[in-house]
Write a protein that holds these residues in place. Structure first.
Motif, PDB file in Angstrom:
ATOM      1  N   ARG A 124      -1.043  12.018   2.015  1.00  0.00           N
ATOM      2  CA  ARG A 124      -0.108  12.747   2.873  1.00  0.00           C
ATOM      3  C   ARG A 124       1.270  12.093   3.002  1.00  0.00           C
ATOM      4  O   ARG A 124       2.210  12.724   3.477  1.00  0.00           O
ATOM      5  N   CYS A 125       1.395  10.822   2.611  1.00  0.00           N
ATOM      6  CA  CYS A 125       2.679  10.138   2.775  1.00  0.00           C
ATOM      7  C   CYS A 125       2.769   8.979   1.789  1.00  0.00           C
ATOM      8  O   CYS A 125       1.846   8.722   1.009  1.00  0.00           O
ATOM      9  N   ALA A 143       7.923  20.924  17.508  1.00  0.00           N
ATOM     10  CA  ALA A 143       6.544  20.730  17.050  1.00  0.00           C
ATOM     11  C   ALA A 143       5.787  22.045  16.915  1.00  0.00           C
ATOM     12  O   ALA A 143       4.618  22.043  16.535  1.00  0.00           O
ATOM     13  N   GLU A 173      -3.931   7.463  14.400  1.00  0.00           N
ATOM     14  CA  GLU A 173      -3.314   8.613  15.054  1.00  0.00           C
ATOM     15  C   GLU A 173      -1.794   8.519  15.044  1.00  0.00           C
ATOM     16  O   GLU A 173      -1.099   9.537  14.888  1.00  0.00           O
ATOM     17  N   ARG A 185      -0.616   9.632  11.696  1.00  0.00           N
ATOM     18  CA  ARG A 185      -0.715  11.094  11.563  1.00  0.00           C
ATOM     19  C   ARG A 185       0.446  11.789  12.271  1.00  0.00           C
ATOM     20  O   ARG A 185       1.035  12.741  11.747  1.00  0.00           O
ATOM     21  N   GLN A 186       0.774  11.307  13.473  1.00  0.00           N
ATOM     22  CA  GLN A 186       1.889  11.902  14.214  1.00  0.00           C
ATOM     23  C   GLN A 186       3.208  11.683  13.464  1.00  0.00           C
ATOM     24  O   GLN A 186       4.049  12.585  13.386  1.00  0.00           O
ATOM     25  N   ILE A 234       3.675  11.299  10.268  1.00  0.00           N
ATOM     26  CA  ILE A 234       3.700  12.174   9.098  1.00  0.00           C
ATOM     27  C   ILE A 234       4.029  13.608   9.500  1.00  0.00           C
ATOM     28  O   ILE A 234       4.895  14.260   8.893  1.00  0.00           O
ATOM     29  N   ASP A 235       3.357  14.100  10.535  1.00  0.00           N
ATOM     30  CA  ASP A 235       3.590  15.477  10.968  1.00  0.00           C
ATOM     31  C   ASP A 235       5.041  15.692  11.379  1.00  0.00           C
ATOM     32  O   ASP A 235       5.665  16.693  11.019  1.00  0.00           O
ATOM     33  N   LEU A 236       5.587  14.759  12.145  1.00  0.00           N
ATOM     34  CA  LEU A 236       6.980  14.886  12.585  1.00  0.00           C
ATOM     35  C   LEU A 236       7.949  14.794  11.414  1.00  0.00           C
ATOM     36  O   LEU A 236       8.948  15.535  11.353  1.00  0.00           O
ATOM     37  N   VAL A 253       7.366  15.565   8.260  1.00  0.00           N
ATOM     38  CA  VAL A 253       7.248  16.778   7.439  1.00  0.00           C
ATOM     39  C   VAL A 253       7.997  17.927   8.091  1.00  0.00           C
ATOM     40  O   VAL A 253       8.699  18.692   7.425  1.00  0.00           O
ATOM     41  N   ARG A 254       7.890  18.073   9.426  1.00  0.00           N
ATOM     42  CA  ARG A 254       8.600  19.143  10.120  1.00  0.00           C
ATOM     43  C   ARG A 254      10.119  18.962   9.983  1.00  0.00           C
ATOM     44  O   ARG A 254      10.859  19.938   9.824  1.00  0.00           O
TER      45      ARG A 254
END
Length: 333
Positions: A35-36, A199, A320, A323-324, A326-328, A330-331
């Motif tokens: 994922r990253c 988000a 965690e 994961r946060q 990566i999500d931020l 990507v957005r």
């Protein structure tokens, strides 16, 4: 064409604490290379020691810049600042480790501002060691604000079924009450609202804690702090169309948020917000700095000197936090 995987810069934190161990345990999870592109800013020798301590099977590579990294599972790429003596003991306060923790953050902040990395994920530092090393910051949040030239940021804790943003953090309770004022409350709520909208929550439901028991009980407790410091901010934001309610009694507000009535709780001071999150477990919470011009997430635990160097630390919070991040990232891409 697909966007390239985001580069997540992971700072090693205090080398005498559990940071090196949680990092190498986390990077043994294959999901992060899917994922990253994880990149450590720290000390390669210390990381190699941590691999041995946790009985891992990772190769630590010394590199100079993100361009040198392989980003392959089983290989830990480390921008090596080479600041930690090989004989530095685990579990003991060290000015050398405190100074190094600052240097890692300093390098990561510069890389982020130069768009060489897409987010920062921080392992824990020790505030006493940081001060002993000559860096008088209350913690990561304030340090990153200074290094990135941002005047004001907020701390948001994210846990399963609960998000909490803080109006004040690392100051005493009397100082916190003095510092709270309508402008600060309003800006904090706005930062939280904007973060949740980015988000993917189109209309966040926000609950605001009072300062006194029962949110003052209409002046029965305290000296009118709620009416003076919180109510004007809430009213102004309601006029702007933000779904915000308060001030509310903190004890019932956290219960209601946990059952799904609110997307975000606004805490007035450090322990008011941290306590409920920590009850959920240290492995559950992630610290997100809101208002920076770079993305930063962190574990929600300290350096744990009592277990550092023993290989028993749980990497759940770092997992965690990654994961946060990566999500931020990507957005934002």
């Amino acid at each position: 064409m697909n966007e390239p995987l985001p580069i997540i810069g992971i700072t090693m934190g205090d080398a005498a604490g559990v940071g090196p161990e949680v990092i190498v345990k986390t990077l043994a999870h294959s999901e992060f290379y899917e994922r990253c592109r994880p990149l450590i800013i720290g000390d390669a020798k210390r990381l190699q020691q941590a691999v041995s301590i946790v009985k891992g099977n990772l190769e630590v590579r010394r590199i100079v810049s993100p361009d040198d990294a392989k980003y392959q599972l089983g290989v830990v790429d480390c921008i090596d600042l080479d600041l930690i003596p090989e004989d530095l003991p685990f579990g003991q306060l060290s000015a050398v480790a405190g100074d190094a923790a600052f240097r890692y953050i300093q390098r990561a902040a510069q890389l982020a501002q130069d768009n060489r990395i897409d987010a920062i994920c921080t392992a824990p530092l020790n505030k006493e060691a940081l001060h002993a090393g000559g860096h008088k910051y209350p913690g990561h949040t304030e340090m990153l604000a200074h290094l990135t030239g941002v005047e004001e940021v907020s701390m948001m804790l994210v846990a399963p079924q609960l998000r909490v943003i803080h109006v004040t953090t690392h100051i005493g309770i009397l100082d916190a009450i003095r510092k709270i004022e309508p402008g600060l409350v309003r800006r904090t709520i706005q930062r939280g609202h904007e973060t949740l909208v980015r988000a993917g929550i189109a209309r966040p439901r926000i609950g605001v804690c009072g300062i006194n028991p029962h949110a003052g009980e209409n002046g029965l407790f305290g000296y009118g702090e709620e009416e003076e410091k919180i109510v004007p901010a809430v009213a102004a934001l309601q006029d702007e169309g933000i779904d915000v309610t308060g001030p509310l009694p903190a004890d019932t507000l956290f219960f209601r948020a946990g059952r799904g009535d609110f997307d975000l709780v606004v805490a007035m001071y450090h322990d008011q917000g941290h306590g409920p999150v920590k009850v959920l477990g240290l492995e559950a919470g992630v610290n997100v700095t809101v208002g920076l011009n770079v993305i930063r997430t962190s574990v929600d635990h300290g350096t744990a000197f009592d277990i550092a160097g023993k290989g028993v630390v749980d990497e759940g919070s770092m997992v965690e936090a990654m994961r946060q991040a990566i999500d931020l990232a990507v957005r934002r891409q």
